[in-house]
Scaffold this active site. Sequence first.
Site, PDB file in Angstrom:
ATOM      1  N   TYR A  57     -14.715 -11.616  -0.176  1.00 41.15           N
ATOM      2  CA  TYR A  57     -15.341 -10.307  -0.439  1.00 41.15           C
ATOM      3  C   TYR A  57     -16.629 -10.460  -1.253  1.00 41.15           C
ATOM      4  O   TYR A  57     -17.620  -9.786  -1.001  1.00 41.15           O
ATOM      5  CB  TYR A  57     -14.379  -9.390  -1.195  1.00 41.15           C
ATOM      6  CG  TYR A  57     -13.360  -8.716  -0.315  1.00 41.15           C
ATOM      7  CD1 TYR A  57     -13.736  -7.718   0.580  1.00 41.15           C
ATOM      8  CD2 TYR A  57     -12.016  -9.055  -0.381  1.00 41.15           C
ATOM      9  CE1 TYR A  57     -12.794  -7.092   1.391  1.00 41.15           C
ATOM     10  CE2 TYR A  57     -11.067  -8.444   0.427  1.00 41.15           C
ATOM     11  CZ  TYR A  57     -11.469  -7.460   1.311  1.00 41.15           C
ATOM     12  OH  TYR A  57     -10.547  -6.848   2.108  1.00 41.15           O
TER      13      TYR A  57
ATOM     14  N   ARG B 141      -7.112  12.022  -5.265  1.00 45.14           N
ATOM     15  CA  ARG B 141      -8.284  11.232  -4.868  1.00 45.14           C
ATOM     16  C   ARG B 141      -9.533  12.092  -4.725  1.00 45.14           C
ATOM     17  O   ARG B 141     -10.644  11.630  -4.993  1.00 45.14           O
ATOM     18  CB  ARG B 141      -7.962  10.523  -3.543  1.00 45.14           C
ATOM     19  CG  ARG B 141      -9.073   9.743  -2.895  1.00 45.14           C
ATOM     20  CD  ARG B 141      -9.382   8.485  -3.678  1.00 45.14           C
ATOM     21  NE  ARG B 141     -10.356   7.650  -2.993  1.00 45.14           N
ATOM     22  CZ  ARG B 141     -11.674   7.797  -3.093  1.00 45.14           C
ATOM     23  NH1 ARG B 141     -12.183   8.742  -3.861  1.00 45.14           N
ATOM     24  NH2 ARG B 141     -12.491   6.983  -2.454  1.00 45.14           N
TER      25      ARG B 141
ATOM     26  N   ARG C 178       0.824  -1.207   0.000  1.00 42.02           N
ATOM     27  CA  ARG C 178       0.000   0.000   0.000  1.00 42.02           C
ATOM     28  C   ARG C 178       0.864   1.266   0.000  1.00 42.02           C
ATOM     29  O   ARG C 178       0.467   2.273   0.593  1.00 42.02           O
ATOM     30  CB  ARG C 178      -0.970   0.009   1.190  1.00 42.02           C
ATOM     31  CG  ARG C 178      -1.922  -1.169   1.240  1.00 42.02           C
ATOM     32  CD  ARG C 178      -2.905  -1.105   0.081  1.00 42.02           C
ATOM     33  NE  ARG C 178      -3.973  -2.082   0.228  1.00 42.02           N
ATOM     34  CZ  ARG C 178      -5.198  -1.777   0.641  1.00 42.02           C
ATOM     35  NH1 ARG C 178      -5.527  -0.557   0.921  1.00 42.02           N
ATOM     36  NH2 ARG C 178      -6.103  -2.712   0.729  1.00 42.02           N
TER      37      ARG C 178
ATOM     38  N   ASP D 273      -6.608  -2.480  -7.734  1.00 40.54           N
ATOM     39  CA  ASP D 273      -7.129  -3.126  -6.527  1.00 40.54           C
ATOM     40  C   ASP D 273      -7.371  -4.599  -6.815  1.00 40.54           C
ATOM     41  O   ASP D 273      -7.549  -4.995  -7.969  1.00 40.54           O
ATOM     42  CB  ASP D 273      -8.427  -2.461  -6.062  1.00 40.54           C
ATOM     43  CG  ASP D 273      -8.726  -2.820  -4.612  1.00 40.54           C
ATOM     44  OD1 ASP D 273      -8.078  -2.265  -3.720  1.00 40.54           O
ATOM     45  OD2 ASP D 273      -9.577  -3.705  -4.378  1.00 40.54           O
TER      46      ASP D 273
ATOM     47  N   ARG E 149      -3.564   6.365   0.837  1.00 37.72           N
ATOM     48  CA  ARG E 149      -4.179   7.467   1.588  1.00 37.72           C
ATOM     49  C   ARG E 149      -3.273   8.194   2.573  1.00 37.72           C
ATOM     50  O   ARG E 149      -3.599   9.303   2.982  1.00 37.72           O
ATOM     51  CB  ARG E 149      -5.421   6.924   2.328  1.00 37.72           C
ATOM     52  CG  ARG E 149      -6.560   6.617   1.381  1.00 37.72           C
ATOM     53  CD  ARG E 149      -7.691   5.908   2.080  1.00 37.72           C
ATOM     54  NE  ARG E 149      -7.297   4.548   2.432  1.00 37.72           N
ATOM     55  CZ  ARG E 149      -8.085   3.677   3.067  1.00 37.72           C
ATOM     56  NH1 ARG E 149      -9.287   4.054   3.447  1.00 37.72           N
ATOM     57  NH2 ARG E 149      -7.668   2.461   3.337  1.00 37.72           N
TER      58      ARG E 149
HETATM   59  O1  1CP Z   1       0.632   0.902  -3.484  1.00 33.98           O
HETATM   60  C1  1CP Z   1      -0.280   0.075  -3.433  1.00 33.98           C
HETATM   61  O2  1CP Z   1      -0.163  -1.021  -2.858  1.00 33.98           O
HETATM   62  C2  1CP Z   1      -1.563   0.468  -4.074  1.00 33.98           C
HETATM   63  C3  1CP Z   1      -2.255  -0.554  -4.876  1.00 33.98           C
HETATM   64  C4  1CP Z   1      -3.247  -1.395  -4.062  1.00 33.98           C
HETATM   65  C5  1CP Z   1      -3.106  -2.743  -3.710  1.00 33.98           C
HETATM   66  C6  1CP Z   1      -1.909  -3.641  -3.951  1.00 33.98           C
HETATM   67  C7  1CP Z   1      -4.516  -0.973  -3.577  1.00 33.98           C
HETATM   68  C8  1CP Z   1      -5.070   0.392  -3.715  1.00 33.98           C
HETATM   69  N1  1CP Z   1      -5.161  -2.051  -3.029  1.00 33.98           N
HETATM   70  C9  1CP Z   1      -4.320  -3.137  -3.078  1.00 33.98           C
HETATM   71  C10 1CP Z   1      -4.599  -4.511  -2.650  1.00 33.98           C
HETATM   72  C11 1CP Z   1      -5.765  -4.767  -1.790  1.00 33.98           C
HETATM   73  N2  1CP Z   1      -7.048  -4.239  -1.875  1.00 33.98           N
HETATM   74  C12 1CP Z   1      -5.792  -5.739  -0.764  1.00 33.98           C
HETATM   75  C13 1CP Z   1      -4.622  -6.643  -0.427  1.00 33.98           C
HETATM   76  C14 1CP Z   1      -3.621  -5.965   0.467  1.00 33.98           C
HETATM   77  C15 1CP Z   1      -3.992  -5.923   1.926  1.00 33.98           C
HETATM   78  O3  1CP Z   1      -4.218  -6.984   2.537  1.00 33.98           O
HETATM   79  O4  1CP Z   1      -4.003  -4.814   2.453  1.00 33.98           O
HETATM   80  C16 1CP Z   1      -7.072  -5.753  -0.193  1.00 33.98           C
HETATM   81  C17 1CP Z   1      -7.557  -6.613   0.947  1.00 33.98           C
HETATM   82  C18 1CP Z   1      -7.863  -4.803  -0.907  1.00 33.98           C
HETATM   83  C19 1CP Z   1      -9.304  -4.503  -0.707  1.00 33.98           C
HETATM   84  C20 1CP Z   1      -9.512  -3.063  -0.393  1.00 33.98           C
HETATM   85  N3  1CP Z   1      -9.428  -2.071  -1.306  1.00 33.98           N
HETATM   86  C21 1CP Z   1      -9.702  -2.474   0.878  1.00 33.98           C
HETATM   87  C22 1CP Z   1      -9.816  -3.202   2.213  1.00 33.98           C
HETATM   88  C23 1CP Z   1     -11.255  -3.367   2.544  1.00 33.98           C
HETATM   89  C24 1CP Z   1     -11.518  -4.068   3.850  1.00 33.98           C
HETATM   90  O5  1CP Z   1     -11.765  -3.387   4.835  1.00 33.98           O
HETATM   91  O6  1CP Z   1     -11.493  -5.313   3.873  1.00 33.98           O
HETATM   92  C25 1CP Z   1      -9.776  -1.094   0.686  1.00 33.98           C
HETATM   93  C26 1CP Z   1     -10.024  -0.022   1.701  1.00 33.98           C
HETATM   94  C27 1CP Z   1      -9.593  -0.856  -0.715  1.00 33.98           C
HETATM   95  C28 1CP Z   1      -9.518   0.455  -1.397  1.00 33.98           C
HETATM   96  C29 1CP Z   1      -8.173   0.864  -1.806  1.00 33.98           C
HETATM   97  N4  1CP Z   1      -7.347   0.106  -2.593  1.00 33.98           N
HETATM   98  C30 1CP Z   1      -6.186   0.798  -2.840  1.00 33.98           C
HETATM   99  C31 1CP Z   1      -6.299   2.075  -2.172  1.00 33.98           C
HETATM  100  C32 1CP Z   1      -5.275   3.167  -2.225  1.00 33.98           C
HETATM  101  C33 1CP Z   1      -7.531   2.093  -1.532  1.00 33.98           C
HETATM  102  C34 1CP Z   1      -8.115   3.252  -0.739  1.00 33.98           C
HETATM  103  C35 1CP Z   1      -9.185   3.885  -1.525  1.00 33.98           C
HETATM  104  C36 1CP Z   1      -9.513   5.285  -1.130  1.00 33.98           C
HETATM  105  O7  1CP Z   1      -8.719   6.212  -1.373  1.00 33.98           O
HETATM  106  O8  1CP Z   1     -10.618   5.506  -0.629  1.00 33.98           O
END
Ligand code: 1CP
Length: 343
Positions: free
Chosen positions: A150, A37, A24, A74, A28
């Site tokens: 999910y 964003r 990540r 994502d 954010r």
């Molecule tokens: O630099 C990076 O890693 C950005 C690329 C990236 C990656 C590799 C994002 C952007 N998401 C992911 C993978 C991802 N997405 C995972 C696996 C990694 C982990 O375990 O943390 C998972 C579980 C998700 C699902 C997801 N997407 C969540 C979690 C939800 C939950 O509570 O279970 C969330 C909040 C997102 C949104 C998201 N994805 C990425 C970003 C920057 C964001 C935030 C979005 C925003 O700005 O509102």
Amino acid sequence: MNNSKFLKALSLQTNSIPPVWFMRQAGRYLPEYQEIRKNYSNFLDMCKQPKTCAELALQPIDRFDLDASILFSDILTIPDALNLGLAFHEGEGPRFSNPISSPQDIKKLIRFDVNAVDYVFKAVEETKKQLPKDLPLIGFCGSPWTLAAYAIEGGGSKDFRKTKKFMKEHPDELQEFLEILSNACYEYLRQQVLSGVNALQIFDSWADLLSDKDLEDFSLRYTRLLTNQLKADPVTSNIPIILFEKAPKKKITDLIFEDISCISLHWQEDIESIALNLKNKYALQGNLDPHVLLGPDETIWNETQKICTIMNEYPGFVFNLGHGITPDIKPEKVKVMIDAIRK
Ligand code: 1CP
């Protein structure tokens, strides 16, 4: 790419200073991310703009001079392409408007069409164009199990009760779904490789929901199905694969399999004892507890150096966090960690 410390580590070579990137890393906690964003009400719309994805992937590289970049996208793009109706609304996590609620929903799923996620491959191409020549780009997907969780739950959750209930009531149909997802992940990663990624990471972020046996039957079996296909395909056979299992009930050393080059360790794992077991067989990535980055600089410095000292002689070490960085962490704290690695 011959000069990439990250790719050297994945092929079990030692670097005098370990390469670093972190899960990540674009996101954010960065003010420059927030700046972009705020132009989008739904996060997914932003992921569909290849130029924006490239810009976001480069932000942490520009700021911290990291050793690898990760595609900005994502894991939930695949269930979205299966028409489960994904949206990320303001201040909320992901939500599916058509989750998988019954075995019938699996029977009537549309076929995964890799063209439906063409925006991801365009993002890979655009990011590769903008990255320095020797900087590798990591492509990724969720594990079939994590994607299924999910899709059935309809979004994020603390306990994934619906998913666990579905698993108990309809194990065979769940396994059919996992096979569909595994094949979709294969096509998806293959196309990412054709578009230019240099390594792949599979995120099994909900491995911790499963008992030892269920982890085998519902997660690892389908991740292996995926990696077997990648290894059998000349397009992807030489691309190193990193596996992240979040805090599994099974011992890490008991769940590893051949097709994987590197294991990304959750922060609860003991990197020292695992390193003793896996030396010269697998690269290791990890595993600073991201919460440490909320504390004083001195603690960040000491905890980072502790891991680097343990892993100093390990052939194939990549410094990373033990899970994704959280939005409450200040970028200055990340800088302390990186300075401690490179000191
Ligand atoms: O630099 C990076 O890693 C950005 C690329 C990236 C990656 C590799 C994002 C952007 N998401 C992911 C993978 C991802 N997405 C995972 C696996 C990694 C982990 O375990 O943390 C998972 C579980 C998700 C699902 C997801 N997407 C969540 C979690 C939800 C939950 O509570 O279970 C969330 C909040 C997102 C949104 C998201 N994805 C990425 C970003 C920057 C964001 C935030 C979005 C925003 O700005 O509102």
